[in-house]
Structures are given as structure tokens and as C-alpha cells.
Motif scaffolding. Structure first.
Motif, PDB file in Angstrom:
ATOM      1  N   ILE A 253       0.845  -1.195   0.000  1.00 15.31           N
ATOM      2  CA  ILE A 253       0.000   0.000   0.000  1.00 15.31           C
ATOM      3  C   ILE A 253       0.883   1.248   0.000  1.00 15.31           C
ATOM      4  O   ILE A 253       1.872   1.334   0.737  1.00 15.31           O
ATOM      5  CB  ILE A 253      -0.929   0.001   1.223  1.00 15.31           C
ATOM      6  N   PHE A 254       0.472   2.247  -0.813  1.00 18.47           N
ATOM      7  CA  PHE A 254       1.214   3.508  -0.945  1.00 18.47           C
ATOM      8  C   PHE A 254       0.264   4.682  -0.707  1.00 18.47           C
ATOM      9  O   PHE A 254      -0.957   4.530  -0.740  1.00 18.47           O
ATOM     10  CB  PHE A 254       1.859   3.619  -2.326  1.00 18.47           C
ATOM     11  N   THR A 255       0.841   5.860  -0.503  1.00 19.54           N
ATOM     12  CA  THR A 255       0.044   7.037  -0.125  1.00 19.54           C
ATOM     13  C   THR A 255      -0.866   7.501  -1.253  1.00 19.54           C
ATOM     14  O   THR A 255      -1.974   7.978  -1.003  1.00 19.54           O
ATOM     15  CB  THR A 255       0.972   8.184   0.288  1.00 19.54           C
ATOM     16  N   ASP A 256      -0.416   7.405  -2.519  1.00 18.14           N
ATOM     17  CA  ASP A 256      -1.229   7.909  -3.625  1.00 18.14           C
ATOM     18  C   ASP A 256      -0.933   7.097  -4.876  1.00 18.14           C
ATOM     19  O   ASP A 256      -0.094   6.185  -4.879  1.00 18.14           O
ATOM     20  CB  ASP A 256      -0.968   9.403  -3.858  1.00 18.14           C
ATOM     21  N   ILE A 257      -1.620   7.451  -5.953  1.00 18.31           N
ATOM     22  CA  ILE A 257      -1.486   6.707  -7.213  1.00 18.31           C
ATOM     23  C   ILE A 257      -0.090   6.848  -7.813  1.00 18.31           C
ATOM     24  O   ILE A 257       0.498   5.847  -8.245  1.00 18.31           O
ATOM     25  CB  ILE A 257      -2.577   7.176  -8.212  1.00 18.31           C
ATOM     26  N   PRO A 258       0.516   8.058  -7.887  1.00 16.12           N
ATOM     27  CA  PRO A 258       1.870   8.153  -8.474  1.00 16.12           C
ATOM     28  C   PRO A 258       2.895   7.288  -7.738  1.00 16.12           C
ATOM     29  O   PRO A 258       3.755   6.665  -8.370  1.00 16.12           O
ATOM     30  CB  PRO A 258       2.198   9.637  -8.351  1.00 16.12           C
ATOM     31  N   ALA A 259       2.816   7.231  -6.419  1.00 15.65           N
ATOM     32  CA  ALA A 259       3.766   6.397  -5.672  1.00 15.65           C
ATOM     33  C   ALA A 259       3.568   4.921  -5.987  1.00 15.65           C
ATOM     34  O   ALA A 259       4.545   4.170  -6.137  1.00 15.65           O
ATOM     35  CB  ALA A 259       3.607   6.650  -4.172  1.00 15.65           C
ATOM     36  N   ALA A 260       2.319   4.494  -6.116  1.00 23.42           N
ATOM     37  CA  ALA A 260       2.052   3.091  -6.452  1.00 23.42           C
ATOM     38  C   ALA A 260       2.534   2.763  -7.859  1.00 23.42           C
ATOM     39  O   ALA A 260       3.130   1.701  -8.101  1.00 23.42           O
ATOM     40  CB  ALA A 260       0.564   2.799  -6.306  1.00 23.42           C
ATOM     41  N   GLU A 261       2.302   3.681  -8.815  1.00 25.36           N
ATOM     42  CA  GLU A 261       2.744   3.435 -10.193  1.00 25.36           C
ATOM     43  C   GLU A 261       4.260   3.427 -10.285  1.00 25.36           C
ATOM     44  O   GLU A 261       4.839   2.643 -11.053  1.00 25.36           O
ATOM     45  CB  GLU A 261       2.157   4.505 -11.110  1.00 25.36           C
TER      46      GLU A 261
END
Length: 847
Positions: free
Chosen positions: A711-719
Motif C-alpha cells: 500500500i502507498f500514499t497515492d497513485i503516483p507512488a504506487a505506479e
């Protein structure tokens, strides 16, 4: 016989005496008679010759003369007669003049004096000229030649004379003496020097004229003083002054006699002095090594003291306090050093920062802190004293900017901060026992005020933050509190005689137990300390209370006296041998004590009196920390809190901690290892599954990786993570393989799509499979070798009549992944059909 005289060159009409006229012959005889050497004659080798010369060219041989002649005639009378009749000079005996070292020295000084007073310097008078001292007589010449003023002046002894003088400027003697020699014959007065004064001797007129002439000479005088600075320049100027005196006749150069003073005093004609001064200064600049002071920028002394010795060539010294640079060298060396210094100054800047806190200034003065501030730079930091609250940073402009940022960060970090930390109710003693450890770890000052509800923290921001973090860890991780309500009838059993029981519980568990009276016959006990100790202490208290029993008896007013008896005899008989206590102040009565003793007491009472027993009472209950509502078990308290019945809040994890308010609970959750917090919205969850479920719902901006489920804080970090995630890449490959397999499946006919026979009889499908084999061969797809290998093996399995197709209605990833994993396994040459086990499909009927 008439002829010209060989002496006076006059024309004589008569006989000559050996070529001389009668007058010249008499003069020769007189001179011969008076001379000590009686040799020679007027012919051939004559002693003298008669001639005429200007009276100004003749010089005196004596310093003083008498005021009258031998015949008694005074010099002044003779002077008057000659002025009235200049022709009378021929009737006066000729003056004897000797040529000596280029001078014409008169042996008859009184006659020469009267001629000088009567005539001008260019008036010619007849003389007897001796070509040398030997012709006149050496002894006689030296007897008369006694002048001390060079023959320019003579003093009349018998005539009244005057003296006058005045002081001369320094170094003016040479100019006055040289200039006086040119006019001394026309002045008449005698000039000489006494110390630093010029003296004139003669008649009043001569003295006055002499003074006026000396003043005219002094009007062209000039003098100057040149600072030689050191002994090198002094010796050089001394050697050069010899040549200057030859070049400039009126020049005079003097030097101070003291060794410590290096000055040259130059005097003489103004033009010559100016030229000599320029030569002396040029020579001093070349030879003298002089200290010169240069003002540095304010508060830049420490920086230049370390920089200049490495950058400037020459002797120098920097005064840090006065910001002065002293350089030593010749003029050329100093000019070169000044040029280099100006180049350095252009790149140097000084900035100031106000620091009013004396403790911060003291910290900055520490060598370690200054070294850290100036790390990898040549900047110098100067910290003022108690009167100067400025901090000065000097160095290269870019480095000064960098150090100023570090300095501001240092001041912000070490700025004294005072902060208060609110304690939980009843936690003061627990925190006090750990303040010493927190002080040593955080290096902050901590103390508890008199009210005891807060902890004051003093120190810099880092120390305060660290101390606050340690306090939070103590309060919300280590500290625990349990509120237990105990029946007032049984408090004494828990406390024990002289507090022995309660003290043993405290010492064994290191907990603090406080009792406070409550309504309804209860006493509230708060057990505080470490969580595990609080749990153990409460368990021990509950265990002790479980051995006791509370019973309420409803006794009518008519039976009260009978039960008690006279003087309490009956009640004492019932209690005999039993450890029970009775509360008879209210109705119903409360009987407390050990369980067996209470039962025995009730049996005795019921045997004699018919008294109804209302029932047993609770010996203890757990209380809510906010509303105070009590419950028989602690799990009931948790249920009550989680139903949001009051402001109390419990931890979202499975630790079972609960607090009186939500803020304290949130602080505990920040430290609780069992709480799973969402990185996007910071919501707390009891497990990883609940957190994953929350993220999958997209309730906040947090997202998880589609491969590893991190799990990451937002979409850019996950991508960004998915770009390097191997599990995500493997899953995407499986999806790509599935897409290509399904596309191939759709191209085949419906009959061949599910065929199980080896080798397909459909020519169209065979051609399609052949093209697919060529297209997906791994050698033709080096950039996508893994996908090509999987697809190629699927095509090969279909060609062999063993297709591993996914059902058309099956879209689950698990089924396809299992098939693709089997496809990625290398096929064995011995068991080719086991690598891809075919599904049970209808046999193809196409011929």
C-alpha cells in the motif's frame, strides 16, 4: 733712447733702466730690499711685473688691518681723496700681488682696502704681480697670508665696526656660503657662521647690505624632510647624497644621529631640493621595507588572518580586533600585495545575524559547533561577546550563503523552547519515576509543577521533541490504568492490617493503587503502572475478592432487637468463631466476609430467626474511565466504549487499551504495533485485511500495488513502485499471454478449437497454427522472449492436438495463471504430453 717699459708698458722718452722706467725700477729695488731672497733682476728672470687688474679680483691676505698708513694718513681720508680724484692712484705705491693657487693675493691690504672702498670692482689699478710665492718670498708670504675668511673680507682694527646676525634655517649654510662667495668682494662685510646663526662683520653700511643680500639668498631657499623608514634606505640615501652634492652645489643633506630615527633633511636652492627630494623618495621606495596599514571590512579580521598568509606573498600581520592588515615590504611589493588584496575583497562578503540568546552564542563558540557550521568551506564565523549580540559570517559569497543557511538551521534547532505536556489522570507518579531516564536520553530539562497535571519541557526544539516523544512512549506504550470498583465492606480486606496486603501487591508489581470513595457503597481503586503489572495486580485483587461474599438481609424492625440482643449478645453469638462484618446501620443489612463464614452465619441466623436473604452482592466491578459506569467484566467495558455510549475511546487494534478521550487514544494508536494505519488518510484498522479492504474500496487517495499488494500514499507512488515490482511484471505478462492466446483461439474454427486428436485435419487451422508458430517463435522475439515462449508452447500444444484453452466463460486470473505457469515449464523429451495435459473436449469431426 725712447722705448716702451717692460713693467708698466708705458712709453719712456729717454734711457731705460734695463728695459724698465724709473718708477718700475724703484719699485723693484724696494721690493728687493724688503724681500728675504735677494736674487734675480728685472731682466730675463724678473721677480714681478707691473700690470693693471680689476680691484674686485684681488683678495686680502690678512683678516684685520690698521686704520691708517705708516705715514699717518687714515684709510678713510685716502678713500675720500681717491673718490674725488681717481688719478691719484698712480701716486700711491703699487700693490704687491702674488698669484697663489689660482688666486690673486694682495700683500698690501690697507691700500687694497682703500681701493675697494673708493672704486668699483671692475676698476683697474696698477699692481706689481708676482707669478709665485717663491718670486715674492715664501716666508714673507706666509707671514702676511693670515686671512681666515678666504681673502674676501678684512676688518679695520682702528675703525669702529659693527656685528649683526640672525639664525638660519636648517641646511641653509651651504646655500648661503656658496652664494656669498660670488659677491663677497663687493660686499665689504665679513660673513661667518656661529652654530646655526650667520654673522656679518663690517661697517654699518656693509653689514646692512650683507644682511639684505643674505635675505635675497634665503628667498630662494627651500628644505624638506624625507622619512627613510629603516636603516637600509638610510644607508642608500647616504651613499647617493655624495653624488647629489656634486650635481647640486647648494644642496645640503643631513641625517639624524639617533639610531631609532630615520629621517633625511634636505636644504638648498628650491629647484635643487625638489629634484633631490624626488630622488630620495624613489630610492626609499626601492630599498625601504615599510609597514603599511590597510583597513579591512568590518568583522573580517579572523577570515583574512587565515586566508591571506596562503594567498599573499610577503610579510603581513592581521589584527582581528581592529580589522587592520599590516603589510611590510618595498613600495613595489606593497603595491602588488594591495592589488592581490583588492581582488580577494571583491569575492568576500560579510553578513550579520542577530542572536539575542546568550546561551545560543555560548553554544556557537564551541569549537565542534563552529567546525560543523564551516564544514567544507573557508568561511569564518565570529561570535560577539555579551555586549555584541551579532554573529558575523565572512568569506566567499556562495559559501557565506551556505553557512548562513546552516546557522539559521542551527539557531532554529537549538532555540530554547518551553512546552507543556498533559499527563493522563493518575499517571503523575508513574511519569516521575521515569523523568530521570528521559532527562538523560533527551538532554532536556523536565519538571512537574505543583498541580501535577503537566510536565514542563525546556530545551532546544530537537531536545523538546525527543523528550515529548519519550513521554508519549511512556504514557501510551508502557503506562496502563485500570479502574476497579470495590465494595466498601471489603476494602479493609484488600488493604490489610496496617496496609500489609496492599503494600505487598504494590512492591511485587511496582504499581500505584489509589482509593477514592464513591456513591452506593463502593470505593474506586485506580491501579496505574506498567500495563502487564496493572493487569497482574488487578487479577490478584479480583482473586482475593472472589474468596469473599456480600449478602443483604431484609430484617423487619420488630426482629432487629431480637437479632442483635441485649448489648449485642445474640449477634455476637452468631458471629462467634467467624470472620465476618455486618452493617446494621441501614436496612437491609450487609453481611461481608469469607464465603464459608458468611454461609455459616446465615445458617445460624436462619435456624433461630426466619430472615429473608435478598441475595448476594458484587464484590468488585470495572468502571468506564469517562462516564464511570461499572460493569462486571472488562470486556463489557470495551463493548460499552465501542458502542460510543460516552466519550471514551478504545484502541483500533487488538491490544484492548481504552482511554477517557479520543485524543489520548489516537496518541496510543500512533505507538501501538497492533494498529494498521492507512498511509493515505491515516485511518486505523485492527488488521491487514481490514486495511486492504479499505484501500480496495478507494475510500481515500491510498492505492496498492497490483502485484505485491503493498500500500502507498497515492497513485503516483504506487505506479512508480509497479515499474520495478517483479510480481506486477509477472502478472502483466500473464495478462498479455492470455490476450494473445484468446485471440488465437478465436481465429480457429469451433470444431478444431476443442479437438483432442493428434494433428488437426483442418487445413485452414493448420495454416493459421503454422503462421502462429512462425510469429511467436522465441528466436524472432528477443525483446519479449518470455511471452513469446509461453504463446509458442500453447500453439505447439494445439498443433499436437492437446490445447490448454481457458473456457470462454472463465475469466478468473487464478485459472489462467495456473495454465500459464504450466506452459512456462520446460517440456520433457520423454514425456511431452505430460507438460501440457489436455482437457477433455469433444473430438474434431472435420475431415
Amino acid at each position: 733712447m725712447a722705448d716702451w717699459c717692460r713693467g708698466c708698458r708705458c712709453y719712456v722718452e729717454g734711457d731705460l733702466y734695463r728695459g724698465y722706467c724709473e718708477h718700475c725700477w724703484e719699485q723693484w729695488k724696494e721690493a728687493r730690499t724688503s724681500s728675504s731672497q735677494q736674487t734675480g733682476a728685472p731682466d730675463g728672470r724678473s721677480y714681478f711685473r707691473i700690470t693693471k687688474l680689476p680691484v674686485g679680483e684681488l683678495q686680502f691676505s690678512q683678516a684685520t688691518i690698521s686704520g691708517s698708513f705708516r705715514n699717518g694718513a687714515s684709510l678713510s681720508e685716502t678713500e675720500s681723496m681717491l673718490r674725488m680724484n681717481p688719478d691719484l692712484v698712480h701716486k700711491i705705491p703699487f700693490i704687491s700681488v702674488v698669484r697663489d693657487a689660482g688666486r690673486l693675493v694682495s700683500m698690501d691690504n690697507r691700500r687694497l682696502y682703500t681701493f675697494r672702498m673708493a672704486f668699483d670692482d671692475d676698476h683697474q689699478v696698477p699692481i706689481k704681480l708676482f707669478d709665485s710665492k717663491e718670486d715674492f718670498g715664501v716666508d714673507e708670504f706666509h707671514r702676511k697670508a693670515t686671512s681666515i675668511c678666504g681673502g674676501h673680507l678684512v676688518e679695520v682694527r682702528d675703525e669702529s665696526t659693527e656685528k649683526d646676525g640672525f639664525p638660519l634655517p636648517r641646511n641653509a649654510k651651504t646655500l648661503v656660503s656658496r652664494s656669498w662667495q660670488e659677491v663677497r668682494s663687493s660686499m665689504g662685510a665679513r660673513l661667518y657662521f656661529q652654530g646655526n646663526e650667520v654673522q656679518l662683520c663690517g661697517s654699518r653700511r656693509q653689514v646692512e647690505e650683507g644682511i639684505r643680500h643674505v635675505q635675497r639668498i634665503l628667498s630662494t631657499y627651500d628644505c624638506c624632510t624625507v622619512d627613510l623608514h629603516d636603516y637600509r634606505a638610510k644607508e642608500a640615501v647616504k651613499r647617493a647624497s655624495v653624488e647629489w652634492r656634486r650635481r647640486y652645489p647648494t644642496l645640503s643633506v643631513e641625517f639624524d644621529a639617533e639610531q631609532e630615527r630615520h629621517y633625511a633633511h634636505i636644504g638648498g636652492n628650491a629647484g635643487e631640493v625638489k629634484s633631490a627630494e624626488a630622488l630620495a623618495k624613489a630610492l626609499v621606495d626601492e630599498t625601504a621595507r615599510v609597514w603599511e596599514e590597510v583597513r579591512l571590512p568590518s568583522q573580517s579580521g579572523p577570515y583574512f588572518r587565515h586566508l591571506l598568509p596562503r594567498r599573499l606573498t610577503g610579510k603581513l600581520h592581521v589584527d582581528e580586533r581592529q580589522d587592520l592588515l599590516r603589510i611590510c615590504g618595498t613600495a613595489g611589493e606593497r603595491r602588488q600585495m594591495m592589488t592581490e588584496l583588492e581582488e580577494l575583497k571583491r569575492d568576500v562578503s560579510t553578513k550579520q545575524l542577530q542572536v539575542d540568546d546568550s546561551s545560543l552564542r555560548w553554544m556557537l563558540k564551541k569549537g565542534a559547533n563552529l567546525k560543523e557550521l564551516c564544514r567544507n568551506t573557508s568561511v569564518r564565523v565570529t561570535v560577539g561577546d555579551d555586549t555584541d549580540t551579532q554573529v558575523h559570517v565572512t568569506g566567499d559569497s556562495a559559501e557565506v550563503k551556505q553557512v548562513m543557511e546552516r546557522l539559521r538551521a542551527f539557531l532554529q534547532e537549538n532555540k530554547k523552547v518551553t512546552k507543556t505536556f498533559d499527563l493522563l489522570p493518575g499517571s503523575t507518579r508513574f511519569v516521575l519515576g521515569r523523568l530521570k531516564r528521559i532527562r538523560s536520553d533527551s538532554e532536556a530539562k523536565l519538571y512537574v509543577p505543583k498541580d501535577g497535571d503537566q510536565v514542563c519541557i525546556q530545551g532546544n526544539q530537537r531536545q523538546v521533541d525527543f523528550a515529548e516523544e519519550l513521554l508519549q512512549q511512556v504514557l501510551f506504550v508502557e503506562y496502563g490504568s485500570i479502574i476497579l470498583k470495590i465494595s466498601s465492606q471489603l476494602v479493609g480486606e484488600i488493604v490489610g492490617k496496617n496496609g500489609v496486603v496492599i503494600q505487598s501487591i504494590k512492591s511485587a508489581r511496582e504499581v500505584d493503587i489509589q482509593f477514592e470513595p464513591a456513591n452506593g457503597g463502593w470505593v474506586t481503586s485506580q491501579i496505574s503502572g506498567k500495563k502487564e503489572d496493572c493487569t497482574a495486580a488487578s487479577a490478584e485483587i479480583i482473586q482475593r475478592l472472589q474468596n469473599y461474599e456480600l449478602v443483604s438481609l431484609q430484617i423487619s424492625s420488630s426482629l432487629v432487637g431480637l437479632v442483635i440482643g441485649k448489648g449485642g449478645a445474640n449477634i455476637k453469638a452468631f458471629k462467634c468463631g467467624l470472620q465476618i462484618r455486618e452493617d446494621t446501620q441501614s436496612n437491609p443489612w450487609i453481611i461481608s466476609g469469607p464465603r464459608d463464614d458468611v454461609e455459616e452465619f446465615l445458617r445460624r441466623l436462619q435456624k433461630k430467626f426466619s430472615v429473608p436473604v435478598l441475595g448476594g452482592l458484587d464484590t468488585y466491578r470495572f468502571a468506564c474511565p469517562d462516564c464511570g459506569e461499572d460493569f462486571p467484566e472488562e470486556r463489557c467495558v470495551l463493548k460499552h466504549i465501542r458502542q460510543r455510549a460516552c466519550r471514551a475511546c478504545s484502541c483500533a487494534g487488538e491490544c484492548g487499551a481504552y482511554y477517557a478521550d479520543k485524543a489520548s487514544c489516537q496518541k496510543h494508536e500512533a505507538w501501538c504495533p497492533l494498529v494498521k494505519r492507512c498511509p493515505g488518510c491515516h485511518a486505523a484498522f485492527p488488521s491487514e485485511a481490514e486495511l486492504a479492504k479499505h484501500v480496495s474500496r478507494k475510500a481515500c487517495k491510498a492505492r496498492s500495488c497490483r502485484g505485491c499488494r503493498k500500500i502507498f500514499t497515492d497513485i503516483p507512488a504506487a505506479e512508480l513502485h509497479q515499474q520495478s515490482c517483479e510480481q506486477y511484471a509477472e502478472k502483466m505478462r500473464d495478462v498479455e499471454v492470455r490476450r494473445h492466446i484468446l485471440q488465437l483461439k478465436e481465429t480457429l474454427c469451433s470444431t478444431c478449437r476443442f479437438g483432442e486428436q493428434k494433428g488437426s485435419s483442418c487445413s485452414t487451422c493448420k495454416a493459421l497454427l503454422r503462421r502462429a508458430q512462425l510469429k511467436w517463435h522465441p528466436d524472432k522475439n528477443p525483446d519479449n522472449e518470455i511471452i513469446a515462449t509461453i504463446v509458442f508452447r500453447f500453439v505447439q500444444a494445439v498443433w499436437d492436438g492437446s490445447p490448454q484453452w481457458l473456457p470462454a466463460t472463465d475469466t478468473s486470473d487464478e485459472t489462467f495463471q495456473a495454465a500459464s505457469k504450466d506452459a512456462r515449464k520446460p517440456a520433457s523429451s520423454k514425456e511431452p504430453e505430460q507438460a501440457f495435459r489436455p482437457a477433455q473436449r469433444p473430438e474434431c469431426t472435420v475431415q
